[in-house]
Design a protein around this motif. Structure first.
Motif, PDB file in Angstrom:
ATOM      1  N   CYS A  66       0.803  -1.222   0.000  1.00 18.86           N
ATOM      2  CA  CYS A  66       0.000   0.000   0.000  1.00 18.86           C
ATOM      3  C   CYS A  66       0.838   1.275   0.000  1.00 18.86           C
ATOM      4  N   ALA A  67       2.016   1.236   0.601  1.00 15.68           N
ATOM      5  CA  ALA A  67       2.855   2.426   0.678  1.00 15.68           C
ATOM      6  C   ALA A  67       3.325   2.886  -0.696  1.00 15.68           C
ATOM      7  N   SER A  68       3.369   1.974  -1.658  1.00 15.47           N
ATOM      8  CA  SER A  68       3.809   2.328  -3.010  1.00 15.47           C
ATOM      9  C   SER A  68       2.640   2.641  -3.937  1.00 15.47           C
ATOM     10  N   CYS A  69       1.444   2.561  -3.410  1.00 20.59           N
ATOM     11  CA  CYS A  69       0.249   2.687  -4.246  1.00 20.59           C
ATOM     12  C   CYS A  69      -0.271   4.117  -4.251  1.00 20.59           C
ATOM     13  N   GLY A  70      -0.512   4.664  -5.448  1.00 18.61           N
ATOM     14  CA  GLY A  70      -0.995   6.026  -5.574  1.00 18.61           C
ATOM     15  C   GLY A  70      -2.460   6.201  -5.241  1.00 18.61           C
ATOM     16  N   VAL A  71      -3.219   5.107  -5.135  1.00 13.75           N
ATOM     17  CA  VAL A  71      -4.654   5.219  -4.830  1.00 13.75           C
ATOM     18  C   VAL A  71      -4.985   4.783  -3.405  1.00 13.75           C
ATOM     19  N   ALA A  72      -3.964   4.448  -2.611  1.00  9.44           N
ATOM     20  CA  ALA A  72      -4.215   4.070  -1.221  1.00  9.44           C
ATOM     21  C   ALA A  72      -4.582   5.326  -0.413  1.00  9.44           C
ATOM     22  N   PRO A  73      -5.482   5.188   0.583  1.00  7.14           N
ATOM     23  CA  PRO A  73      -6.088   3.941   1.047  1.00  7.14           C
ATOM     24  C   PRO A  73      -7.336   3.601   0.242  1.00  7.14           C
ATOM     25  N   CYS A  74      -7.487   2.328  -0.044  1.00  6.10           N
ATOM     26  CA  CYS A  74      -8.639   1.883  -0.814  1.00  6.10           C
ATOM     27  C   CYS A  74      -9.639   1.188   0.096  1.00  6.10           C
ATOM     28  N   ASP A  75     -10.770   0.813  -0.462  1.00  2.00           N
ATOM     29  CA  ASP A  75     -11.832   0.170   0.324  1.00  2.00           C
ATOM     30  C   ASP A  75     -11.393  -1.180   0.874  1.00  2.00           C
ATOM     31  N   TYR A  76     -10.457  -1.842   0.198  1.00  2.00           N
ATOM     32  CA  TYR A  76      -9.979  -3.132   0.701  1.00  2.00           C
ATOM     33  C   TYR A  76      -9.325  -2.966   2.068  1.00  2.00           C
ATOM     34  N   VAL A  77      -8.443  -1.978   2.166  1.00  2.00           N
ATOM     35  CA  VAL A  77      -7.694  -1.765   3.404  1.00  2.00           C
ATOM     36  C   VAL A  77      -8.579  -1.167   4.489  1.00  2.00           C
ATOM     37  N   GLN A  78      -9.478  -0.267   4.099  1.00  2.43           N
ATOM     38  CA  GLN A  78     -10.286   0.465   5.068  1.00  2.43           C
ATOM     39  C   GLN A  78     -11.546  -0.280   5.501  1.00  2.43           C
ATOM     40  N   ALA A  79     -11.784  -1.454   4.941  1.00  2.00           N
ATOM     41  CA  ALA A  79     -12.982  -2.214   5.306  1.00  2.00           C
ATOM     42  C   ALA A  79     -12.986  -2.531   6.798  1.00  2.00           C
TER      43      ALA A  79
END
Length: 446
Positions: free
Chosen positions: A405-418
């Motif tokens: 996730c730290a390398s992802c430009g769209v984080a945080p996403c619904d997967y992580v925040q669920a």
């Protein structure tokens, strides 16, 4: 004969195989969640923490005994102060009789209760490593960071442990320090190391602060970008500078309708950098890269260099954290066969998933949920370790085929925040994508 075989087995274990063995290699046991300080950098003091207070009991400790002959290390601390548990010495003595002679027992402490009698009691019981928290040697700064503490108390604690080692004829006992690096104290790291070494410290663990909220995120001195992305970006940034081009202005010019020759050169340089990143499969978060404080990064690099010089001069065993997130992740906790035990007997796989809390480690607010595979009150430690769920979890973690996730430009996403994590964007059920322990920026006694 059996003890010798166990010791040989422990020596032959490697990180990759330790996670897959039929018994844990390391145990982290939370002796208490109570503490005599109120430090702002502690998970207990922050919003989202759901940590109740209690002490690990002798009854629960007895439930760990089937695993003790197999383990290489026993770390007796969690989010509280271990010296507050009156059973600490009995735990150490009991473990010492069960563990192999090559195994070690240790804990981290704020040191405020480390009197000479207590130090003698601990060393005589069989403790092998004691790590004291010290983030500054300036009395005012120490008091500000360790609310309720005094740096003189750390001085006395180190003195007590030195005397106890001599009195108990145990010179092999290792005494060290842990330093939590922040903007407010990082310049004092070299002198803190020298001060500690002069008072008998033989090792030092430096870790970055884990921001539990946005108000503390400004204290972090690690770069919240992968090392590979930062290396590539700096290559192109410096190359552009030599040509008189400042790619730091990319956000300013990218949407301009009428671009100057200089603007077009900036766009071309960034496009070339993106192309190389795609070719090398490196994720670039340009927003984060453009916000990097390069001067601060250079200053911290210089401070770490001076800290290394102090360690070389004094003989201090120094563990420095990474300054940027390692793209090639390594979960030492899982790879080395660790099990974490809360004060009430819950079994978890690591520090990251040990308790429920909120944090701002990746630049956005995240609620981290616990991952529990069983409880000692109802189950045997070896049975919990070998459940299909825990075994599968460890195997999946060391495969490292899950989101970063730290390398992802769209984080945080619904997967992580669920509210209840089910899977990540790689369709994996390992809730480790946003963990930074495996990137090398956070460290502990292990």
């Amino acid at each position: 004969m059996i003890k010798a075989l166990l010791e040989n087995s422990a020596k032959e274990a490697t990180p990759s195989t330790a996670a897959l063995r039929e018994f844990p290699t390391k145990l982290f046991v939370e002796t208490t969640t109570r503490c005599n300080l109120g430090c702002f950098m502690c998970v207990k003091q922050n919003r989202g923490s759901e940590i109740s207070e209690g002490d690990f009991s002798p009854e629960l400790f007895s439930r760990l005994e089937p695993a003790l002959p197999h383990i290489e290390s026993l770390v007796l601390n969690g989010v509280g102060e271990p010296l507050l548990n009156s059973h600490l010495e009995p735990f150490i003595r009991r473990a010492r009789t069960k563990m192999s002679s090559s195994g070690w027992i240790g804990f981290q402490s704020n040191g405020l209760m480390m009197t000479h009698p207590r130090a003698v009691s601990l060393v005589a019981a069989g403790v092998d490593r004691v790590c004291l928290s010290i983030d500054a040697i300036s009395p005012e700064q120490f008091k500000n960071m360790r609310e309720g503490g005094e740096v003189d108390e750390i001085d006395m604690a180190l003195s007590a442990l030195r005397s106890a080692k001599k009195q108990c004829l145990r010179p092999e006992v290792k005494v060290g320090i842990e330093f939590v690096a922040m903007k407010k104290n990082i310049k004092g790291l070299p002198e803190t190391l020298e001060w500690s070494a002069s008072r008998g410290a033989s090792f030092a663990i430096v870790t970055h602060v884990l921001p539990y909220g946005e108000q503390h995120s400004g204290e972090a001195v690690y770069c919240n970008i992968s090392d590979q992305a930062l290396t590539l970006y700096n290559f192109w940034r410096r190359r552009a500078i030599k040509s008189g081009v400042d790619i730091q202005r990319y956000s300013e010019v990218r949407f301009k309708y009428r671009r100057t020759r200089q603007d077009r050169a900036i766009i071309a340089a960034v496009d070339a950098m993106k192309a190389e990143a795609a070719q090398k499969n490196i994720m670039l978060d340009l927003k984060k890269l453009l916000q990097v404080e390069h001067q601060l990064f250079d200053e911290i690099t210089d401070i770490f260099g001076k800290a290394t010089e102090v360690a070389d001069k004094t003989g201090l065993e120094l563990r420095l954290p990474e300054l940027a997130l390692k793209e090639q992740r390594t979960c030492r906790f899982v790879e080395e066969g660790s099990a974490f035990v809360t004060w009430n007997g819950d079994i978890s796989p690591c520090y990251f998933l040990w308790h429920r809390y909120n944090c701002f480690a990746n630049g956005w607010n995240q609620t981290v949920k616990t991952k529990i595979f069983g409880n000692l009150t109802h189950q045997d430690i070896m049975d919990i370790w070998n459940t299909p769920e825990f075994s599968s979890f460890r195997r999946n973690v060391i495969a490292y085929d899950y989101a970063f996730c730290a390398s992802c430009g769209v984080a945080p996403c619904d997967y992580v925040q669920a509210e209840e994590f089910e899977q990540d964007c790689h369709v994996r059920n390992v809730p480790c994508g946003s963990c930074l322990w495996c990137t090398g920026v956070f460290q502990c006694l292990s």
